[in-house]
Design an enzyme around this catalytic site. Structure first.
Site, short mmCIF file in Angstrom:
data_model
loop_
_atom_site.label_atom_id
_atom_site.label_comp_id
_atom_site.label_asym_id
_atom_site.label_seq_id
_atom_site.Cartn_x
_atom_site.Cartn_y
_atom_site.Cartn_z
CG ASP A 127 13.35 -49.45 59.36
OD1 ASP A 127 14.43 -50.27 59.49
OD2 ASP A 127 13.83 -47.94 59.57
CD1 TRP A 162 18.44 -51.37 59.20
CD2 TRP A 162 17.83 -52.91 60.96
NE1 TRP A 162 17.21 -51.05 59.76
CE2 TRP A 162 16.88 -52.03 60.74
CE3 TRP A 162 17.70 -54.03 61.64
CZ2 TRP A 162 15.93 -51.85 61.77
CZ3 TRP A 162 16.66 -53.79 62.64
CH2 TRP A 162 15.87 -52.81 62.64
N GLY A 163 20.11 -56.68 56.82
CA GLY A 163 20.83 -57.71 56.56
C GLY A 163 20.55 -58.64 57.62
CG ASP A 184 20.63 -46.71 60.12
OD1 ASP A 184 20.24 -47.84 59.59
OD2 ASP A 184 19.79 -45.93 60.65
C1 GLA Z 1 16.37 -47.16 60.58
C2 GLA Z 1 16.65 -47.24 59.04
C3 GLA Z 1 17.09 -46.01 58.75
C4 GLA Z 1 15.94 -44.91 59.01
C5 GLA Z 1 15.52 -45.02 60.28
C6 GLA Z 1 14.40 -44.00 60.57
O1 GLA Z 1 17.50 -46.90 61.31
O2 GLA Z 1 17.76 -48.21 58.79
O3 GLA Z 1 17.55 -45.80 57.24
O4 GLA Z 1 14.83 -45.46 58.07
O5 GLA Z 1 15.28 -46.27 60.80
O6 GLA Z 1 14.01 -44.12 62.12
#
Ligand code: GLA
Length: 374
Positions: A127, A162-163, A184
């Protein structure tokens, strides 16, 4: 190569969020086998955030599994998952803390990669929360890539920024095997539609060795669990799964598979949809018709063995008529050729189609064909 085709498995986050423990993981492993999900190709069982103690071990500096959630440690869990013929996945973060405020791997990449290898991990989701502002995204992802490649074990590297920083332009060079390209998902039609449409022009970057990950599936959640929102209808789940399959997205189940209903189980095990997703050439589809601001479209994916997948989808809120001309696929009428179409949702329905195909699609519905030129 670890990701010759899009990775398939299960991830704890969508349903369980922080409420994970050894029992959930062991029962999920059992169910993946019992329900035939493993045989359908779902092989990775991934534990997401919230699995560790809040602080590293003061002496070794290692991340330590939460002793209440995982009383026998992670090697025990991993051994159990492996004993079922499945692969085991872990989670960490490029920042100093994970998104849910547990220790992150910033400046500990090599130690953590070795720790995950000691657990017997086969997969790492990585992440992007809480990274220092002065740090550089591509370098942070490269650092963990090289740590994983030198930890003594094959570990599939699932990047999750996330891009940010136009990730699709550099993540392949950084060594990742799949990469989250969006924020997400939550369990609603609007969420998965918008996530998908935000990437429709980026799938050309997605191919064997490094696939565009548009997040874990919500199929089967019906609004319950950690990212449960309004939930989706069965038709919407069918469309979600078809989009993920058609566009070679990793297929990570996110519902509580211990409670999955028959409709969703059949859907995620659909062998024709999975064949489209796992096609070894991994080509991006091209659009042959679109209207309604791009929400209603037909796309075609050239597959191996001279097969073609055709997706017709209506992401709009009212019924639409949609057609495609064989000419636009690359089959001019003068060739005298036609298509033999097999419905991917009921393969007893095959029929021949020449020059043009048209029909109506209800709101949020889709149709998928596997086709051959005859
Ligand atoms: C981010 C990621 C999710 C998940 C959460 C966990 O938001 O994008 O997919 O892994 O963290 O805290």
């Amino acid at each position: 190569m670890l990701s010759r085709v899009p990775p398939m498995g299960f991830n704890t986050w969508n349903t369980f969020g922080p409420d994970i423990d050894e029992t959930v993981i062991l029962q999920t492993a059992d169910k993946m086998v019992e329900l035939g999900l493993k045989d359908a190709g779902y092989e990775y069982l991934v534990i997401d955030d919230c699995w560790s103690e809040r602080e590293r071990d003061a002496v070794s500096g290692k991340i330590v599994p939460d002793s209440v959630k995982f009383p026998h440690g992670m090697k025990y869990v991993s051994d159990y998952v492996h004993s079922k013929g499945l692969k085991f996945g872990m989670y960490s973060c490029a920042g100093v803390r994970t998104c849910a405020d547990y220790p992150g791997s910033f400046d500990h990449e090599y130690l953590d990669a070795v720790t995950f290898a000691e657990y017997g991990a086969d997969f790492l989701k990585y992440d992007f929360c809480y990274h220092p502002d002065t740090s550089n995204g591509p370098l942070l992802y490269r650092r963990m890539a090289l740590a994983l490649r030198n930890c003594g074990r094959d570990i599939l590297y699932s990047a999750c920024n996330w891009g940010s920083d136009e990730v699709n332009t550099w993540i392949r060079s950084a060594g990742a095997h799949m990469y989250r390209s969006t924020g997400d998902i939550s369990d609603s039609f609007v969420s998965f539609r918008d996530i998908f449409l935000s990437q429709i022009d980026n799938f050309a970057y997605s191919s064997p060795a490094c696939f565009n990950d548009i997040d874990m599936l919500t199929v089967g959640m019906y609004g319950s669990g950690n990212v449960g929102a309004t939930g989706c209808t069965d038709v919407e789940y069918k469309t979600q799964f078809a989009l993920w399959c058609m566009y070679s997205a990793p297929l990570m189940l996110g519902c509580d598979i211990r409670k999955i209903n028959d409709f969703c189980l059949d859907l995620v095990k659909n062998p024709r949809l999975i064949r489209i997703n796992q096609d070894r050439e991994g080509r991006p589809p091209f659009i042959v018709t679109k209207h309604s601001g791009g929400k209603v479209f037909c796309s075609v994916k050239i597959m191996s063995d001279n097969e073609y997948a055709i997706l017709r989808v209506n992401l709009d809120d009212s019924e639409h008529r949609l057609y495609f001309c064989l000419e636009d696929i690359g089959i001019p009428a003068a060739t005298g050729k036609s298509l033999m179409l097999t419905d991917a949702f009921s393969d007893d329905r095959s029929f021949r189609c020449g020059e043009i195909y048209a029909d109506h699609l209800a709101a949020h519905d889709c149709r998928v064909f596997i086709a051959r030129i005859v």
